[in-house]
Design a protein around this motif. Structure first.
Motif, PDB file in Angstrom:
ATOM      1  N   ARG A  71      27.363 -75.242  25.174  1.00 21.29           N
ATOM      2  CA  ARG A  71      27.027 -73.919  24.707  1.00 21.29           C
ATOM      3  C   ARG A  71      27.412 -72.659  26.199  1.00 21.29           C
ATOM      4  NH1 ARG A  71      21.307 -73.451  21.751  1.00 21.29           N
ATOM      5  NH2 ARG A  71      20.750 -74.118  24.823  1.00 21.29           N
ATOM      6  N   ALA A  72      26.575 -73.882  26.932  1.00 24.08           N
ATOM      7  CA  ALA A  72      26.667 -73.105  28.518  1.00 24.08           C
ATOM      8  C   ALA A  72      28.220 -71.923  28.664  1.00 24.08           C
ATOM      9  CB  ALA A  72      26.048 -72.904  29.514  1.00 24.08           C
ATOM     10  N   GLU A 115      11.125 -72.601  23.588  1.00 23.19           N
ATOM     11  CA  GLU A 115      12.741 -73.195  24.793  1.00 23.19           C
ATOM     12  C   GLU A 115      13.226 -72.435  23.309  1.00 23.19           C
ATOM     13  OE1 GLU A 115      13.625 -76.207  27.199  1.00 23.19           O
ATOM     14  OE2 GLU A 115      14.004 -76.989  25.985  1.00 23.19           O
ATOM     15  N   MET A 116      13.521 -72.168  22.116  1.00 21.98           N
ATOM     16  CA  MET A 116      14.596 -71.730  21.199  1.00 21.98           C
ATOM     17  C   MET A 116      15.003 -70.514  21.369  1.00 21.98           C
ATOM     18  SD  MET A 116      15.699 -73.338  17.773  1.00 21.98           S
ATOM     19  CE  MET A 116      14.801 -75.142  17.674  1.00 21.98           C
ATOM     20  N   HIS A 153      14.345 -78.622   8.565  1.00 22.20           N
ATOM     21  CA  HIS A 153      15.745 -79.176   9.823  1.00 22.20           C
ATOM     22  C   HIS A 153      14.802 -79.781  10.666  1.00 22.20           C
ATOM     23  CE1 HIS A 153      16.850 -74.363   9.043  1.00 22.20           C
ATOM     24  NE2 HIS A 153      15.502 -74.484   9.882  1.00 22.20           N
ATOM     25  N   ASP A 154      15.200 -80.655  10.796  1.00 24.31           N
ATOM     26  CA  ASP A 154      14.102 -81.897  11.842  1.00 24.31           C
ATOM     27  C   ASP A 154      15.023 -81.473  13.179  1.00 24.31           C
ATOM     28  OD1 ASP A 154      14.796 -83.542   9.751  1.00 24.31           O
ATOM     29  OD2 ASP A 154      16.445 -84.095  10.911  1.00 24.31           O
ATOM     30  N   GLU A 155      14.166 -81.447  14.913  1.00 26.64           N
ATOM     31  CA  GLU A 155      15.264 -81.402  15.812  1.00 26.64           C
ATOM     32  C   GLU A 155      15.399 -82.103  16.550  1.00 26.64           C
ATOM     33  OE1 GLU A 155      13.291 -79.260  18.438  1.00 26.64           O
ATOM     34  OE2 GLU A 155      12.249 -77.815  16.323  1.00 26.64           O
ATOM     35  N   MET A 168      22.873 -70.755  31.071  1.00 24.56           N
ATOM     36  CA  MET A 168      21.381 -71.259  31.212  1.00 24.56           C
ATOM     37  C   MET A 168      21.554 -72.583  30.375  1.00 24.56           C
ATOM     38  SD  MET A 168      17.668 -70.434  31.898  1.00 24.56           S
ATOM     39  CE  MET A 168      16.385 -71.015  32.592  1.00 24.56           C
ATOM     40  N   LEU A 189      14.551 -63.951  31.863  1.00 20.80           N
ATOM     41  CA  LEU A 189      13.478 -64.496  30.565  1.00 20.80           C
ATOM     42  C   LEU A 189      11.871 -64.302  31.868  1.00 20.80           C
ATOM     43  CD1 LEU A 189      15.297 -67.505  29.677  1.00 20.80           C
ATOM     44  CD2 LEU A 189      14.732 -65.420  29.074  1.00 20.80           C
ATOM     45  N   SER A 200      18.578 -66.185  25.882  1.00 25.12           N
ATOM     46  CA  SER A 200      19.628 -66.417  27.802  1.00 25.12           C
ATOM     47  C   SER A 200      21.028 -65.801  27.601  1.00 25.12           C
ATOM     48  CB  SER A 200      19.802 -68.028  28.014  1.00 25.12           C
ATOM     49  OG  SER A 200      20.006 -68.701  27.333  1.00 25.12           O
ATOM     50  N   PHE A 201      20.934 -65.530  25.736  1.00 22.42           N
ATOM     51  CA  PHE A 201      22.519 -65.549  25.674  1.00 22.42           C
ATOM     52  C   PHE A 201      22.447 -63.414  25.493  1.00 22.42           C
ATOM     53  CE2 PHE A 201      22.325 -69.689  25.015  1.00 22.42           C
ATOM     54  CZ  PHE A 201      24.247 -70.440  25.478  1.00 22.42           C
ATOM     55  N   GLU A 259      14.230 -68.841  24.375  1.00 23.43           N
ATOM     56  CA  GLU A 259      14.205 -68.071  25.435  1.00 23.43           C
ATOM     57  C   GLU A 259      15.637 -68.962  25.997  1.00 23.43           C
ATOM     58  OE1 GLU A 259      12.429 -70.822  28.182  1.00 23.43           O
ATOM     59  OE2 GLU A 259      10.948 -69.462  29.188  1.00 23.43           O
ATOM     60  N   ALA A 260      16.542 -69.721  25.029  1.00 27.12           N
ATOM     61  CA  ALA A 260      17.880 -70.226  24.873  1.00 27.12           C
ATOM     62  C   ALA A 260      18.648 -68.769  23.849  1.00 27.12           C
ATOM     63  CB  ALA A 260      17.733 -71.449  24.325  1.00 27.12           C
ATOM     64  N   PHE A 288      19.047 -75.527  29.125  1.00 26.93           N
ATOM     65  CA  PHE A 288      17.339 -76.142  29.086  1.00 26.93           C
ATOM     66  C   PHE A 288      16.876 -77.896  29.019  1.00 26.93           C
ATOM     67  CE2 PHE A 288      18.426 -72.074  27.548  1.00 26.93           C
ATOM     68  CZ  PHE A 288      17.037 -71.382  28.072  1.00 26.93           C
ATOM     69  N   GLN A 289      15.824 -77.843  29.986  1.00 25.01           N
ATOM     70  CA  GLN A 289      15.182 -78.937  30.420  1.00 25.01           C
ATOM     71  C   GLN A 289      15.063 -79.701  28.608  1.00 25.01           C
ATOM     72  OE1 GLN A 289      11.391 -79.384  31.839  1.00 25.01           O
ATOM     73  NE2 GLN A 289      11.066 -81.564  32.282  1.00 25.01           N
ATOM     74  N   HIS A 290      14.540 -78.750  27.446  1.00 28.98           N
ATOM     75  CA  HIS A 290      14.549 -79.864  26.385  1.00 28.98           C
ATOM     76  C   HIS A 290      15.471 -79.436  25.234  1.00 28.98           C
ATOM     77  CE1 HIS A 290      11.007 -82.405  27.722  1.00 28.98           C
ATOM     78  NE2 HIS A 290      10.099 -80.636  28.463  1.00 28.98           N
ATOM     79  N   PHE A 291      17.617 -79.055  26.074  1.00 25.43           N
ATOM     80  CA  PHE A 291      17.938 -78.590  25.682  1.00 25.43           C
ATOM     81  C   PHE A 291      18.292 -77.552  24.938  1.00 25.43           C
ATOM     82  CE2 PHE A 291      17.538 -82.773  24.413  1.00 25.43           C
ATOM     83  CZ  PHE A 291      17.771 -83.823  25.629  1.00 25.43           C
ATOM     84  N   GLY A 292      17.008 -76.836  23.838  1.00 26.75           N
ATOM     85  CA  GLY A 292      16.501 -75.513  23.256  1.00 26.75           C
ATOM     86  C   GLY A 292      17.714 -75.150  22.559  1.00 26.75           C
ATOM     87  N   LEU A 293      18.590 -76.605  21.947  1.00 27.00           N
ATOM     88  CA  LEU A 293      19.166 -76.092  20.793  1.00 27.00           C
ATOM     89  C   LEU A 293      18.580 -76.473  19.532  1.00 27.00           C
ATOM     90  CD1 LEU A 293      21.377 -79.480  21.336  1.00 27.00           C
ATOM     91  CD2 LEU A 293      21.583 -77.560  22.008  1.00 27.00           C
ATOM     92  N   PHE A 294      20.157 -75.424  18.530  1.00 27.92           N
ATOM     93  CA  PHE A 294      19.048 -74.663  17.371  1.00 27.92           C
ATOM     94  C   PHE A 294      19.158 -76.100  16.520  1.00 27.92           C
ATOM     95  CE2 PHE A 294      21.116 -71.003  19.684  1.00 27.92           C
ATOM     96  CZ  PHE A 294      20.252 -70.765  19.909  1.00 27.92           C
ATOM     97  N   SER A 295      18.400 -75.612  15.813  1.00 28.07           N
ATOM     98  CA  SER A 295      18.092 -77.009  15.259  1.00 28.07           C
ATOM     99  C   SER A 295      18.870 -77.325  13.234  1.00 28.07           C
ATOM    100  CB  SER A 295      16.817 -77.572  14.378  1.00 28.07           C
ATOM    101  OG  SER A 295      15.670 -76.511  14.315  1.00 28.07           O
ATOM    102  N   ARG A 311      14.080 -68.751  36.330  1.00 32.17           N
ATOM    103  CA  ARG A 311      13.800 -67.868  34.795  1.00 32.17           C
ATOM    104  C   ARG A 311      13.984 -66.425  35.631  1.00 32.17           C
ATOM    105  NH1 ARG A 311      12.847 -72.471  32.677  1.00 32.17           N
ATOM    106  NH2 ARG A 311      12.405 -73.082  30.188  1.00 32.17           N
ATOM    107  N   GLN A 364      15.008 -70.359  11.702  1.00 34.02           N
ATOM    108  CA  GLN A 364      13.588 -71.305  12.361  1.00 34.02           C
ATOM    109  C   GLN A 364      12.409 -71.701  11.250  1.00 34.02           C
ATOM    110  OE1 GLN A 364      13.805 -74.242  14.400  1.00 34.02           O
ATOM    111  NE2 GLN A 364      15.514 -73.403  14.223  1.00 34.02           N
TER     112      GLN A 364
END
Lengths: 283, 390
Positions: free
Chosen positions: B176-177, A184-185, A281-283, B109, B76, A191-192, A187-188, B111-118, B71, A207
């Motif tokens: 972010r979107a 998902e990361m 880094h934790d999620e 977009m 995607l 997507s940009f 894909e995120a 996302f369901q599980h956010f898709g953030l960059f940790s 998607r 990552q």
């Protein structure tokens, strides 16, 4: 009837030998320039390390240990380094460190890009993987032979053999690291609309960093192990002392040099490992 | 205006999708194709269009192909066949560079599980899209801070993403979107990982934001109530095929098949239907100057007990009468205005039935429905209210 018929024979070794000979005679210039490059790099490394006064090195290790793991670890590493010094192996240790560092740096420069490419191109991975398997199962002594043939005796073949031996873990773990970045990361990021470089540098590599650092740690430890073996072809340093001790069956010398290697290995292992933890880094 | 038009879109997963595509075109069903060719039809032959500024909800159970479909809209997933027009350009014709440009400027977009960059802070996450566009540091920080403020995350800018709760993480995803100023926002089950209370807050927040921003939103969900709450129009997807497209009211009124009927069974209709959907239109009204006798005749001819008295000029409601009131007026020779009751209640035509229920409980008269200008447009009898709920 129990023996394999001798008329069927495959002299694979002969072909390799011919190949190596062909390389060294017809392409001497290439290997000469490689040797000069490695040698120059190694000498620079050595002169930098031996330029630093001993107490500064101990100080640096203490601070690194303290910052990364805690005061007790810092003191522990200091004590181990002091012991090495007291045993009289300070200079040998510095030599070993410079060979290890040189080999590790070359391994990383080659290994990380290879790992990234293998992660992105399945076909490349299909070629690289069996080669790595072979490299890892090959006894480490075997690397000494082509190293000598290509570069003669001395420090350079030692660095060469060490590099080859230490290369697989960093390639493997880089590939693994990039492949296991969450879908998902990726894909995120995609997507940009980033370029492949942007995606790699801004998301995938950061990552993947903790796992890549685990690879760096393993590569360093492999290099550490190999540098002892490659004392047989002229790598000076701690391994050389062990070799002499073996030849003379000098138990005392063997123990002193051996324990120095162990201490050095522990310090390098713990420090590179905790650098890796810093990237987690934790999620 | 039409923003996105999807024509005969098909996505087949597997090694040789073309072969499975032929089977699909021959009219074979999804499970047959899976059995015969070992290819999964993600979505088959889907067509629809999305208007500019609307929230288009795609609803379906898991495995219905909704994630695959969304998607495809930013590629995607690469569709196997079909066309996707955005602003009348087929995005499947884009080369790599044009596609990057498209993603950077037009579409974003969530996302369901956010898709953030940790590995990035909250602020740096929001900056990401702008960074990709190569906006300079100062400008993108200003803009990202603004966005974080808009989603209510002021004070969290420099925290790690891992320090945030689920709801807050999705706000970051939304910021972010939005920071990218896209024309289209794709939302893939954005709230399904959140607990119900937070989800409700996020719904309100999204509706508020959307009222201001008027983006074209494609929203995926498996939750019927969510779909009916947020969607201007809803598309129902089943086994990779579009079963019905329509406004929430249309789907409630005329479910296309049993699947949809089952789907909407447990929906809270009072939150979906509006006053205008259940009112009697242009029902009996009496001018304020009408003679009481005539008024009584009109009332008796109708099947209503009450009649609303309106002003003939501006069509406003003045009061309400029943037969007894009119008899009183005839006896006393009074104008209707003297006998009518003014304690009637009225609701706006776009009020939800839920609100009407609360009001109707407190009055003995039918509820009058008025439009934006305050004109009488219809009435809601109690019986109609009850009928709307079942």
């Amino acid at each position: 009837m129990n023996e394999f018929p001798e008329i069927f024979e495959l002299n694979a070794g002969d072909y390799v030998e011919t190949f190596v000979k062909w390389l060294t005679t017809d392409h001497m210039a290439v290997f000469d320039s490689i040797r000069d490059g490695i040698l120059a790099f190694l000498l620079r490394m050595q002169s930098i390390i031996s330029f630093i006064p001993w107490f500064v090195i101990i100080g640096i290790v203490f601070i690194a240990g303290w910052r990364l793991k805690g005061v007790r670890s810092g003191l522990f590493y200091t004590l181990m380094l002091l012991t090495i010094g007291l045993l009289g192996y300070w200079n040998d240790t510095l030599l070993t460190i410079s060979i290890v560092l040189t080999a590790v740096i070359i391994s990383l420069v080659i290994g990380i890009p290879f790992g990234i490419l293998s992660a992105n191109y399945k076909r490349m991975d299909n070629i690289v993987r069996p080669v790595l398997d072979a490299m890892q199962t090959m006894p480490s002594f075997v690397y000494l032979i082509p190293a000598i043939m290509l570069f003669g005796l001395g420090m350079v073949p030692a660095v060469f053999a060490t590099t080859i031996y230490a290369l697989p873990p960093v390639i493997r773990l880089t590939t693994l690291a990039i492949n296991s970045v969450s879908k998902e990361m990726i894909e995120a990021a995609e997507s940009f609309g980033p370029t492949p470089w942007q995606a790699l540098l801004k998301v995938e590599l950061p990552q993947a960093m903790p796992t890549i650092m685990a690879g760096v740690n393993q590569t360093t430890m492999m290099a550490m192990a190999m540098v002892v073996v490659s004392s047989m072809i002229g790598a000076k340093g701690l391994g050389y002392s062990v070799l002499i001790a073996i030849n003379r069956t000098d138990i005392a010398m063997g123990f002193d040099a051996g324990i120095s290697i162990v201490f050095l290995a522990i310090i390098i292992d713990r420090l590179t490992q905790s650098i890796g933890d810093k990237f987690r880094h934790d999620e | 205006m039409e923003k996105i038009r999807v024509e005969n879109l098909t996505k087949i997963f597997g090694k040789h999708p073309q072969k499975a595509l032929e089977e699909l075109e021959k009219g074979k069903k999804r499970d047959e194709i899976l059995k015969e060719t070992h290819h999964t039809v993600g979505i088959g032959n889907v067509s629809f269009s999305v208007h500019e500024g609307e929230t288009f909800v795609i609803m379906g159970l898991s495995g219905s192909g909704k994630s695959t479909l969304i998607r495809c809209l930013n590629l995607l997933n690469k569709p196997t066949a079909g066309k996707i027009f955005v602003d009348d350009e087929n995005i499947l014709d884009y080369d790599k560079k044009a596609l990057r440009q498209f993603r950077q400027t037009k579409i974003a977009m969530v996302f369901q599980h956010f898709g953030l960059f940790s590995h990035r802070s909250v602020l740096e996450n929001v900056e990401f899209g702008l960074e990709i566009k190569k906006m300079d540091k100062e400008e993108r920080v200003t803009k990202s801070l603004e966005m974080l403020k808009a989603v209510g995350l002021e004070g969290w800018e420099y925290h790690k993403v891992s320090a945030l709760s689920g709801g807050m993480k999705q706000r970051v995803g939304l910021a972010r979107a939005l920071a990218n100023e896209p024309e289209i926002i794709l939302m893939d089950e954005p709230f399904s990982a959140l607990d119900p209370l937070i989800r409700r807050d996020m719904h309100t927040e999204l509706l508020d934001l959307q009222a201001k921003l008027k983006k074209t939103i494609i929203f995926i969900t498996h939750d019927v109530n969510e779909a009916f709450k947020l969607g201007d129009r809803i598309a129902v997807l089943k086994d990779g095929e579009m079963v019905q497209i329509g406004t929430p009211e249309e789907i409630l009124d005329n479910p296309a098949d049993e699947y949809i009927t089952n789907f909407i069974e447990d929906i809270d209709r009072s939150r979906v239907l509006r006053a205008e959907n259940i009112m009697r239109k242009r029902s009996l009204k009496i001018g304020k100057n009408t003679a009481a006798k005539i008024a009584l005749e009109i009332l008796n001819d109708s099947d209503y007990e009450h009649g609303f008295i309106t002003d003939r000029h501006d069509n406003r409601i003045l009061g309400v009468v029943d037969a007894d009131d009119l008899l009183l007026a005839i006896k006393g020779k009074l104008p209707i205005a003297e006998v009518m009751h003014t304690d009637f209640v009225s609701v706006s035509e776009d009020a939800y039935v839920k609100e009407v229920l609360e009001i109707a409980a407190a009055t003995k008269y039918p509820v009058a429905v008025v439009n934006g200008e305050g004109e009488y447009v219809g009435r809601i009898q109690r019986a109609a209210l009850l009928k709307a709920l079942v």
